[in-house]
Scaffold this active site. Sequence first.
Site, short mmCIF file in Angstrom:
data_model
loop_
_atom_site.label_atom_id
_atom_site.label_comp_id
_atom_site.label_asym_id
_atom_site.label_seq_id
_atom_site.Cartn_x
_atom_site.Cartn_y
_atom_site.Cartn_z
CB ILE A 204 5.56 33.98 -18.02
CG1 ILE A 204 5.07 33.25 -16.76
CG2 ILE A 204 4.71 33.59 -19.22
CD1 ILE A 204 3.64 33.54 -16.37
CG ASP B 175 -0.72 46.18 -29.01
OD1 ASP B 175 -0.54 45.97 -30.23
OD2 ASP B 175 0.14 45.93 -28.15
CB SER C 19 7.80 40.61 -21.92
OG SER C 19 7.92 42.02 -21.94
CE LYS D 128 1.90 43.92 -18.43
NZ LYS D 128 0.77 44.14 -19.37
#
Length: 337
Positions: A24, A135, A26, A43
């Site tokens: 997808i 973030d 990174s 992830k």
Amino acid sequence: MAEVVGAVFDGLTLDGKYQLIGHIRSQVFLGHDKFSGEQVAVKIEVNDANSKSRLRHEHEVYNHLRDEVAAIPSVLWYGHVGEYSVMVMELLGPPLDRLLHKCGGTFAVSTVARLAVGAIGLLEYLHCKGFVHRDVKPANLLMGLGGQVGRVHLIDFGSAKRYRNGKMHAPYGEGIPLVGTLEYASLNAHLGLEVSRRDDMESLGYALVHMAKGLPWDGLETASSVTQRRERICEKMISTSAEELCDGLPIEFVAYLDHCRRLRYEEAPKYAACKYLFRYICGDDDAPYDWTLLGQNECVRKIAAVGKPDTFEVSANVITPDTISSLNCSVHTSTFI
């Protein structure tokens, strides 16, 4: 990194049912449940023996948030495969930064306001659970899929931190390394101050302005180093008032940012009042987002309408000085004339 991890995990089944099938972005990959066919996000992080796993920390934060809010993705499985930590999660739709690019770099004010209401609600929930995100940015705000397609979701809690244990607020500190993304980090974060709830809200404000018209420091990417770029962004933040930052946008944006910047370290943001401001702009919750109108003339019209006076006259008629004062802001009352 993506190619290496993809090669290692190609065809591998996790927890007996989740199989990696694509990339997808990174460190996030596409997988599916071999039995139900449901697609998932995977992830992956390389384990580092010298530091605490960021993904493990993120998984711990998700455990505190799970099963209570539909707009925070569910973790389906967490574990280790060789030298990698892996977290399988509910698959969401596209991030706002990607949608922004598809819409020509800006969203209509009504779209930004509708996103603001949802994002403020998410931060309120996160803060209620004792965490700050640290973030907040368009890339970490994703739209949902299926029945959640019109709802904004918050992701990436790898930088999240407890600001409160029980009723005890974390102590104020200085000389703190900046965590997050330079363009959206709060002024306090740039100055090395410990962040709290106010800083998440301020970061969201910068993200909203970026999506509506752009930020004055968006063009500072050419700085020769990260340190120089941070210094230039910080200088620009200090010299730019909320009114200047939101020039051309409805007064609600000014009121919101001014409120965030004036909050004390331990002070709770006025979430309800902030959502109230943006609800007047977006109006109907079922109004289409800009990206749903791609390819239609109306989408072009809505994007081009940013900054037109008639958009703001409606807003000024329903927001009063009393509403602004409830946020402890200093917006000039002449703005309402």
